[in-house]
Design a protein around this motif. Structure first.
Motif, PDB file in Angstrom:
ATOM      1  N   ARG A 215      14.765  48.853  26.618  1.00  0.00           N
ATOM      2  CA  ARG A 215      15.122  50.277  26.680  1.00  0.00           C
ATOM      3  C   ARG A 215      16.329  50.580  25.809  1.00  0.00           C
ATOM      4  O   ARG A 215      16.374  51.618  25.151  1.00  0.00           O
ATOM      5  CB  ARG A 215      15.377  50.721  28.114  1.00  0.00           C
ATOM      6  N   SER A 216      17.307  49.686  25.786  1.00  0.00           N
ATOM      7  CA  SER A 216      18.468  49.899  24.919  1.00  0.00           C
ATOM      8  C   SER A 216      18.063  49.847  23.455  1.00  0.00           C
ATOM      9  O   SER A 216      18.554  50.622  22.635  1.00  0.00           O
ATOM     10  CB  SER A 216      19.553  48.864  25.204  1.00  0.00           C
ATOM     11  N   GLY A 217      17.164  48.939  23.115  1.00  0.00           N
ATOM     12  CA  GLY A 217      16.654  48.875  21.745  1.00  0.00           C
ATOM     13  C   GLY A 217      15.925  50.144  21.356  1.00  0.00           C
ATOM     14  O   GLY A 217      16.109  50.668  20.258  1.00  0.00           O
ATOM     15  N   ALA A 218      15.118  50.640  22.260  1.00  0.00           N
ATOM     16  CA  ALA A 218      14.395  51.887  21.992  1.00  0.00           C
ATOM     17  C   ALA A 218      15.354  53.069  21.927  1.00  0.00           C
ATOM     18  O   ALA A 218      15.184  53.980  21.109  1.00  0.00           O
ATOM     19  CB  ALA A 218      13.344  52.122  23.076  1.00  0.00           C
ATOM     20  N   ALA A 219      16.388  53.044  22.770  1.00  0.00           N
ATOM     21  CA  ALA A 219      17.356  54.143  22.793  1.00  0.00           C
ATOM     22  C   ALA A 219      18.150  54.212  21.492  1.00  0.00           C
ATOM     23  O   ALA A 219      18.374  55.298  20.956  1.00  0.00           O
ATOM     24  CB  ALA A 219      18.299  54.001  23.987  1.00  0.00           C
ATOM     25  N   ILE A 220      18.561  53.067  20.948  1.00  0.00           N
ATOM     26  CA  ILE A 220      19.327  53.083  19.698  1.00  0.00           C
ATOM     27  C   ILE A 220      18.445  53.585  18.563  1.00  0.00           C
ATOM     28  O   ILE A 220      18.892  54.307  17.676  1.00  0.00           O
ATOM     29  CB  ILE A 220      19.955  51.705  19.378  1.00  0.00           C
ATOM     30  N   TRP A 221      17.170  53.239  18.608  1.00  0.00           N
ATOM     31  CA  TRP A 221      16.228  53.729  17.605  1.00  0.00           C
ATOM     32  C   TRP A 221      16.062  55.246  17.742  1.00  0.00           C
ATOM     33  O   TRP A 221      16.073  55.975  16.753  1.00  0.00           O
ATOM     34  CB  TRP A 221      14.896  53.000  17.786  1.00  0.00           C
ATOM     35  N   ALA A 222      15.942  55.726  18.976  1.00  0.00           N
ATOM     36  CA  ALA A 222      15.778  57.159  19.215  1.00  0.00           C
ATOM     37  C   ALA A 222      17.027  57.938  18.821  1.00  0.00           C
ATOM     38  O   ALA A 222      16.936  59.082  18.361  1.00  0.00           O
ATOM     39  CB  ALA A 222      15.428  57.414  20.683  1.00  0.00           C
ATOM     40  N   VAL A 223      18.203  57.342  18.991  1.00  0.00           N
ATOM     41  CA  VAL A 223      19.446  58.007  18.595  1.00  0.00           C
ATOM     42  C   VAL A 223      19.468  58.252  17.087  1.00  0.00           C
ATOM     43  O   VAL A 223      20.052  59.222  16.618  1.00  0.00           O
ATOM     44  CB  VAL A 223      20.674  57.196  19.076  1.00  0.00           C
ATOM     45  N   GLY A 224      18.802  57.400  16.332  1.00  0.00           N
ATOM     46  CA  GLY A 224      18.676  57.646  14.892  1.00  0.00           C
ATOM     47  C   GLY A 224      18.020  58.982  14.606  1.00  0.00           C
ATOM     48  O   GLY A 224      18.382  59.674  13.645  1.00  0.00           O
ATOM     49  N   SER A 225      17.073  59.381  15.450  1.00  0.00           N
ATOM     50  CA  SER A 225      16.425  60.682  15.246  1.00  0.00           C
ATOM     51  C   SER A 225      17.398  61.832  15.486  1.00  0.00           C
ATOM     52  O   SER A 225      17.274  62.888  14.872  1.00  0.00           O
ATOM     53  CB  SER A 225      15.193  60.818  16.148  1.00  0.00           C
ATOM     54  N   ILE A 226      18.375  61.612  16.372  1.00  0.00           N
ATOM     55  CA  ILE A 226      19.412  62.627  16.583  1.00  0.00           C
ATOM     56  C   ILE A 226      20.204  62.820  15.295  1.00  0.00           C
ATOM     57  O   ILE A 226      20.438  63.942  14.854  1.00  0.00           O
ATOM     58  CB  ILE A 226      20.353  62.213  17.737  1.00  0.00           C
ATOM     59  N   GLY A 227      20.601  61.705  14.690  1.00  0.00           N
ATOM     60  CA  GLY A 227      21.352  61.793  13.441  1.00  0.00           C
ATOM     61  C   GLY A 227      20.546  62.444  12.333  1.00  0.00           C
ATOM     62  O   GLY A 227      21.076  63.263  11.575  1.00  0.00           O
ATOM     63  N   ILE A 228      19.289  62.087  12.226  1.00  0.00           N
ATOM     64  CA  ILE A 228      18.434  62.689  11.197  1.00  0.00           C
ATOM     65  C   ILE A 228      18.318  64.193  11.429  1.00  0.00           C
ATOM     66  O   ILE A 228      18.460  64.990  10.498  1.00  0.00           O
ATOM     67  CB  ILE A 228      17.050  62.009  11.175  1.00  0.00           C
ATOM     68  N   ALA A 229      18.075  64.598  12.676  1.00  0.00           N
ATOM     69  CA  ALA A 229      17.947  66.022  12.989  1.00  0.00           C
ATOM     70  C   ALA A 229      19.242  66.767  12.659  1.00  0.00           C
ATOM     71  O   ALA A 229      19.214  67.845  12.042  1.00  0.00           O
ATOM     72  CB  ALA A 229      17.577  66.212  14.463  1.00  0.00           C
ATOM     73  N   CYS A 230      20.383  66.204  13.055  1.00  0.00           N
ATOM     74  CA  CYS A 230      21.670  66.854  12.756  1.00  0.00           C
ATOM     75  C   CYS A 230      21.893  66.934  11.253  1.00  0.00           C
ATOM     76  O   CYS A 230      22.349  67.962  10.743  1.00  0.00           O
ATOM     77  CB  CYS A 230      22.821  66.104  13.412  1.00  0.00           C
ATOM     78  N   GLY A 231      21.595  65.855  10.556  1.00  0.00           N
ATOM     79  CA  GLY A 231      21.779  65.849   9.110  1.00  0.00           C
ATOM     80  C   GLY A 231      20.947  66.910   8.416  1.00  0.00           C
ATOM     81  O   GLY A 231      21.360  67.473   7.407  1.00  0.00           O
ATOM     82  N   LEU A 232      19.791  67.190   8.966  1.00  0.00           N
ATOM     83  CA  LEU A 232      18.923  68.224   8.391  1.00  0.00           C
ATOM     84  C   LEU A 232      19.275  69.621   8.889  1.00  0.00           C
ATOM     85  O   LEU A 232      18.668  70.596   8.468  1.00  0.00           O
ATOM     86  CB  LEU A 232      17.453  67.908   8.713  1.00  0.00           C
ATOM     87  N   GLY A 233      20.242  69.709   9.817  1.00  0.00           N
ATOM     88  CA  GLY A 233      20.682  71.009  10.317  1.00  0.00           C
ATOM     89  C   GLY A 233      20.003  71.469  11.585  1.00  0.00           C
ATOM     90  O   GLY A 233      20.188  72.598  12.018  1.00  0.00           O
TER      91      GLY A 233
END
Length: 148
Positions: free
Chosen positions: A102-120
């Motif tokens: 779950r922690s491995g999946a969570a760190i991967w999912a957090v990457g999507s947060i960064g991508i979304a923020c980076g795109l605005g």
């Protein structure tokens, strides 16, 4: 339109805050990856996304021989974070179950947060972070309830 520096700061800081929501949950529960890892992944993903967008929009690629596709960075971020997630997953236990998935999946999912923020997409990033938090806590609750 290029992202100006104040918007860059907003996106990166917002991303870090969203990553912190997930990271604190994992930190408090003593999971394999600490809060800092989640914050750094979110910040790094957002920063890379904005810098790549600005580079693609800067006109550097006016030469027809050079093409810039910012979506390729998303592929790189997702793959790179997969290595961090794999590091969070420990070797099999005696019972044949893996630890830290779950922690491995969570760190991967957090990457999507960064991508979304980076795109605005800040609202979407906030929703993703809340959803990750809820999912992690729901399954932790189920795990605790199942062990009673």
């Amino acid at each position: 339109m290029m992202v100006d520096f104040s918007e860059f700061i907003l996106r990166v800081l917002f991303s870090g805050g969203c990553g912190l929501v997930v990271g604190l949950d994992r930190e408090i529960k003593g999971k394999p990856l600490g809060a800092g890892a989640y914050v750094l992944v979110a910040i790094g993903s957002a920063a890379l996304m904005v810098v790549t967008l600005n580079f693609a929009l800067s006109g550097v690629a006016e030469d027809e021989a050079m093409t810039i596709d910012p979506t390729r960075l998303i592929q790189g971020i997702v793959g790179g974070i997969g290595f961090l997630g794999a590091g969070a997953i420990m070797s099999p236990r005696d019972n044949g179950r893996l630890k830290g998935v779950r922690s491995g999946a969570a760190i991967w999912a957090v990457g999507s947060i960064g991508i979304a923020c980076g795109l605005g997409y800040l609202k979407e990033a906030a929703f993703i972070s809340i959803l990750i938090f809820v999912v992690l806590n729901f399954f932790d609750w189920l795990h605790i309830r199942g062990n009673k």
